[in-house]
Design a protein around this motif. Structure first.
Motif, PDB file in Angstrom:
ATOM      1  N   LEU A 454       9.603  56.477 -22.849  1.00  0.00           N
ATOM      2  CA  LEU A 454      10.368  57.422 -22.031  1.00  0.00           C
ATOM      3  C   LEU A 454      10.727  56.821 -20.671  1.00  0.00           C
ATOM      4  N   TRP A 455       9.882  55.953 -20.152  1.00  0.00           N
ATOM      5  CA  TRP A 455      10.190  55.267 -18.894  1.00  0.00           C
ATOM      6  C   TRP A 455      11.421  54.378 -19.068  1.00  0.00           C
ATOM      7  N   VAL A 456      11.476  53.654 -20.178  1.00  0.00           N
ATOM      8  CA  VAL A 456      12.646  52.814 -20.476  1.00  0.00           C
ATOM      9  C   VAL A 456      13.891  53.684 -20.598  1.00  0.00           C
ATOM     10  N   TYR A 457      13.775  54.821 -21.271  1.00  0.00           N
ATOM     11  CA  TYR A 457      14.912  55.725 -21.460  1.00  0.00           C
ATOM     12  C   TYR A 457      15.392  56.281 -20.122  1.00  0.00           C
ATOM     13  N   ARG A 458      14.463  56.625 -19.262  1.00  0.00           N
ATOM     14  CA  ARG A 458      14.832  57.157 -17.934  1.00  0.00           C
ATOM     15  C   ARG A 458      15.623  56.124 -17.135  1.00  0.00           C
ATOM     16  N   LEU A 459      15.200  54.861 -17.170  1.00  0.00           N
ATOM     17  CA  LEU A 459      15.923  53.810 -16.451  1.00  0.00           C
ATOM     18  C   LEU A 459      17.346  53.674 -16.969  1.00  0.00           C
ATOM     19  N   HIS A 460      17.525  53.832 -18.273  1.00  0.00           N
ATOM     20  CA  HIS A 460      18.871  53.758 -18.858  1.00  0.00           C
ATOM     21  C   HIS A 460      19.759  54.896 -18.353  1.00  0.00           C
ATOM     22  N   LEU A 461      19.223  56.113 -18.321  1.00  0.00           N
ATOM     23  CA  LEU A 461      20.020  57.253 -17.849  1.00  0.00           C
ATOM     24  C   LEU A 461      20.364  57.118 -16.368  1.00  0.00           C
ATOM     25  N   ILE A 462      19.437  56.631 -15.575  1.00  0.00           N
ATOM     26  CA  ILE A 462      19.718  56.407 -14.152  1.00  0.00           C
ATOM     27  C   ILE A 462      20.877  55.423 -13.998  1.00  0.00           C
ATOM     28  N   ASN A 463      20.883  54.389 -14.827  1.00  0.00           N
ATOM     29  CA  ASN A 463      21.959  53.403 -14.784  1.00  0.00           C
ATOM     30  C   ASN A 463      23.306  54.024 -15.169  1.00  0.00           C
ATOM     31  N   LEU A 464      23.306  54.896 -16.185  1.00  0.00           N
ATOM     32  CA  LEU A 464      24.545  55.575 -16.590  1.00  0.00           C
ATOM     33  C   LEU A 464      25.062  56.478 -15.473  1.00  0.00           C
ATOM     34  N   ASN A 465      24.174  57.175 -14.805  1.00  0.00           N
ATOM     35  CA  ASN A 465      24.582  58.046 -13.695  1.00  0.00           C
ATOM     36  C   ASN A 465      25.181  57.241 -12.550  1.00  0.00           C
ATOM     37  N   LYS A 466      24.614  56.075 -12.262  1.00  0.00           N
ATOM     38  CA  LYS A 466      25.159  55.229 -11.204  1.00  0.00           C
ATOM     39  C   LYS A 466      26.552  54.740 -11.559  1.00  0.00           C
ATOM     40  N   LYS A 467      26.762  54.368 -12.823  1.00  0.00           N
ATOM     41  CA  LYS A 467      28.082  53.923 -13.256  1.00  0.00           C
ATOM     42  C   LYS A 467      29.103  55.055 -13.139  1.00  0.00           C
ATOM     43  N   ALA A 468      28.708  56.271 -13.497  1.00  0.00           N
ATOM     44  CA  ALA A 468      29.615  57.408 -13.387  1.00  0.00           C
ATOM     45  C   ALA A 468      29.986  57.683 -11.931  1.00  0.00           C
ATOM     46  N   GLU A 469      29.012  57.554 -11.032  1.00  0.00           N
ATOM     47  CA  GLU A 469      29.278  57.773  -9.603  1.00  0.00           C
ATOM     48  C   GLU A 469      30.241  56.723  -9.054  1.00  0.00           C
ATOM     49  N   LEU A 470      30.049  55.466  -9.446  1.00  0.00           N
ATOM     50  CA  LEU A 470      30.948  54.406  -8.992  1.00  0.00           C
ATOM     51  C   LEU A 470      32.373  54.621  -9.504  1.00  0.00           C
ATOM     52  N   LYS A 471      32.494  55.073 -10.741  1.00  0.00           N
ATOM     53  CA  LYS A 471      33.814  55.340 -11.314  1.00  0.00           C
ATOM     54  C   LYS A 471      34.515  56.477 -10.574  1.00  0.00           C
ATOM     55  N   GLU A 472      33.781  57.525 -10.241  1.00  0.00           N
ATOM     56  CA  GLU A 472      34.377  58.664  -9.520  1.00  0.00           C
ATOM     57  C   GLU A 472      34.835  58.252  -8.126  1.00  0.00           C
ATOM     58  N   ARG A 473      34.053  57.420  -7.471  1.00  0.00           N
ATOM     59  CA  ARG A 473      34.448  56.955  -6.140  1.00  0.00           C
ATOM     60  C   ARG A 473      35.686  56.073  -6.211  1.00  0.00           C
ATOM     61  N   ALA A 474      35.733  55.193  -7.221  1.00  0.00           N
ATOM     62  CA  ALA A 474      36.868  54.286  -7.343  1.00  0.00           C
ATOM     63  C   ALA A 474      38.160  55.019  -7.653  1.00  0.00           C
ATOM     64  N   LEU A 475      38.073  56.063  -8.465  1.00  0.00           N
ATOM     65  CA  LEU A 475      39.258  56.820  -8.867  1.00  0.00           C
ATOM     66  C   LEU A 475      39.494  58.051  -8.010  1.00  0.00           C
ATOM     67  N   ASP A 476      38.568  58.311  -7.064  1.00  0.00           N
ATOM     68  CA  ASP A 476      38.673  59.469  -6.172  1.00  0.00           C
ATOM     69  C   ASP A 476      38.813  60.771  -6.965  1.00  0.00           C
ATOM     70  N   ILE A 477      37.881  60.982  -7.882  1.00  0.00           N
ATOM     71  CA  ILE A 477      37.875  62.194  -8.690  1.00  0.00           C
ATOM     72  C   ILE A 477      36.609  62.988  -8.389  1.00  0.00           C
ATOM     73  N   PRO A 478      36.614  64.302  -8.685  1.00  0.00           N
ATOM     74  CA  PRO A 478      35.449  65.142  -8.370  1.00  0.00           C
ATOM     75  C   PRO A 478      34.205  64.684  -9.141  1.00  0.00           C
ATOM     76  N   THR A 479      33.056  65.059  -8.606  1.00  0.00           N
ATOM     77  CA  THR A 479      31.788  64.750  -9.260  1.00  0.00           C
ATOM     78  C   THR A 479      31.718  65.449 -10.624  1.00  0.00           C
ATOM     79  N   GLY A 480      31.389  64.691 -11.643  1.00  0.00           N
ATOM     80  CA  GLY A 480      31.341  65.237 -12.997  1.00  0.00           C
ATOM     81  C   GLY A 480      29.944  65.304 -13.544  1.00  0.00           C
TER      82      GLY A 480
END
Length: 485
Positions: A454-480
């Motif tokens: 579960l620790w490994v899985y949590r690290l993966h989800l944190i990484n996905l959330n960071k990628k989503a945040e970077l994409k929203e900032r780059a495209l200037d779209i609302p938080t999803g």
């Protein structure tokens, strides 16, 4: 047209075409927002009342499944002439049927207009099968009854989780899963109390042994509850419901649309019809399912809880009465843990804490046969079951793409978890008693492995959330959408 038929048709119309202007009054600012909050409170109150009934049914589900351990204390093994690992096999074989049925059942249930009818019929069926178990005269007859019981009971738990995920938002879902899953702890607590009463008073009545009456009484009560389930178990939000107003029906659907904001809708439409393929192709589903299977081995002490309590040396009646308090404490703990998990948006650390408590209990039981220490260890062990509630909520939160994929994912995770239950009973051979130190060491090992996964899985989800945040900032779209970690 009769009034009831007209009301049903009006709700059916909302399923195919929502009135845009009416819907907007529920989501716009100002007076519309106040109206929405009022309707939402009414909707959740009605839903929560039905969840309470679902808990009652789940109590019977768990009692009918686990009453074998209580019957063991009053002569079941002797009357059925069980030898070697045959008792363990009777526990294990239920989960063979349970594992085989869950995925096809949830795929079928997800396509139904009225899943309540399907679930109610299955509840009645497992009640009848439980009664038949009490009439078994040998190992083979009991084995067949337990196998079929697993088939019929497999419908309920993953099916209800799917239904709840279609009514509640992600920040509401976890606590409702806790309410629902608390049925297992209630069943363990009050099932022990009920069993103690039946086993103490019904021996010889109408020529049947007391342990047979345990199956007769609990199975018969399940059949009665099944009749009420037909009218109380909810369907999906898109199915017209007599217990909802038009506003509540529309809002129920709107809430689910809002909860998925930020998800790629093209992806949703792509996977909506192919939930099985998409679920099996997602490594996250496999990872969580395998973790659940390993955790079930750690939690397998619950199958033998009366046996473990009996090692303290008391009579069967006192032993069953002593089984109740540890489960009640575990139940009371699950609500604040799950509620805090929902409020903070954290799943992992709310799993680690209960697991750690369970490991403490296993360690105490491994090192001591002292009566007080042994009983204290049971309280720690039942704390570990709280993690199951949090983890099942995490599974559903991790599958936002479509209802069909979520349906298969929930069932598949429970199916693989059931595979763990098939082998887990054999970790408790009678030859390892009365200390069962080797069994507890297996529990410690599997609990530790599951936490690492579960620790490994949590690290993966944190990484996905960071990628989503970077994409929203780059495209200037609302938080999803963000994964719950």
């Amino acid at each position: 047209m009769p009034q009831s038929a007209a009301g049903y048709q009006r709700l059916a119309d909302t399923e195919t075409r929502l009135d845009v202007e009416y819907t907007s009054t529920l989501v716009d600012a100002g007076p519309g927002l106040d109206r929405r909050k009022e309707v939402e409170r009414q909707l959740l109150r009605k839903l929560d009342l039905r969840v309470a009934f679902l808990v009652l049914v789940y109590i019977m589900n768990y009692m009918d499944r686990n009453n074998l351990a209580a019957a063991r204390l009053k002569g079941l093994e002797q009357d059925l002439r069980l030898t070697g690992q045959e008792f363990n096999t009777l526990i294990s074989v239920l989960y063979v049927g349970y594992a085989l049925m869950q995925v096809p059942s949830n795929i079928y249930l997800n396509k139904l207009r009225r899943p309540s009818l399907y679930i109610s019929c299955c509840v009645f069926l497992w009640g009848m099968i439980s009664i038949s178990t009490g009439a078994a005269q040998n190992f083979r007859a009991a084995l067949v009854s337990r196998f079929i019981l697993g088939f019929s009971e497999a419908v309920y738990y993953p099916g209800v989780l799917l239904m709840l995920s279609r009514w509640y938002k992600r920040n509401e879902f976890g606590l409702r899963v806790a309410y629902f899953t608390c049925g297992s702890s209630l069943a363990n607590a009050f099932g022990s109390l009920i069993a103690s009463g039946i086993l103490a008073t019904m021996d010889g009545k109408l020529g049947y042994e007391a342990w047979r009456w345990l199956f007769f009484c609990e199975g018969g009560l399940t059949c009665v509850i099944a009749a009420a389930a037909l009218y109380i178990v909810p369907d999906f939000p898109t199915t017209p419901a007599f217990w909802l107003t038009s506003e509540e029906q529309i809002l129920a659907q709107k809430r689910m649309e809002e909860d998925l904001s930020g998800i790629d809708h093209d992806t949703i439409s792509d996977v909506e019809g192919s939930g099985l393929t998409e679920a099996l192709a997602d490594w996250k589903v496999w990872w969580l399912a395998i973790t659940l299977a390993i955790l079930n081995i750690a939690l397998s002490f619950a199958f033998f809880f009366p046996t473990l309590a009996a090692t303290m040396g008391y009579s069967p009646t006192i032993t069953l009465l002593l089984c109740a308090p540890p489960w009640i404490v575990g139940l009371l703990t699950s609500f604040p843990v799950m509620g805090h998990s929902d409020r903070t948006g954290d799943r992992f650390w709310h799993i680690v804490c209960p697991v750690s408590m369970g490991i403490v209990g296993f360690a105490i039981a491994t090192m001591s046969m002292n009566t007080l220490a042994r009983y204290l260890s049971l309280f720690f062990m039942t704390q570990a079951t709280v993690l199951y509630v949090v983890l099942l909520a995490w599974v559903s939160n991790s599958i936002p793409e479509s209802s069909s994929k979520r349906a298969v994912s929930i069932a598949f995770a429970n199916t693989l978890a059931g595979l763990g239950n098939i082998g887990a009973p054999y970790a408790w051979p009678a030859a390892w008693g009365p200390s069962y130190a080797k069994s507890f060491l297996i529990c410690i090992l599997t609990a530790s492995v599951s936490v690492y996964m579960l620790w490994v899985y949590r690290l993966h989800l944190i990484n996905l959330n960071k990628k989503a945040e970077l994409k929203e900032r780059a495209l200037d779209i609302p938080t999803g959408f963000r994964y719950v970690t």
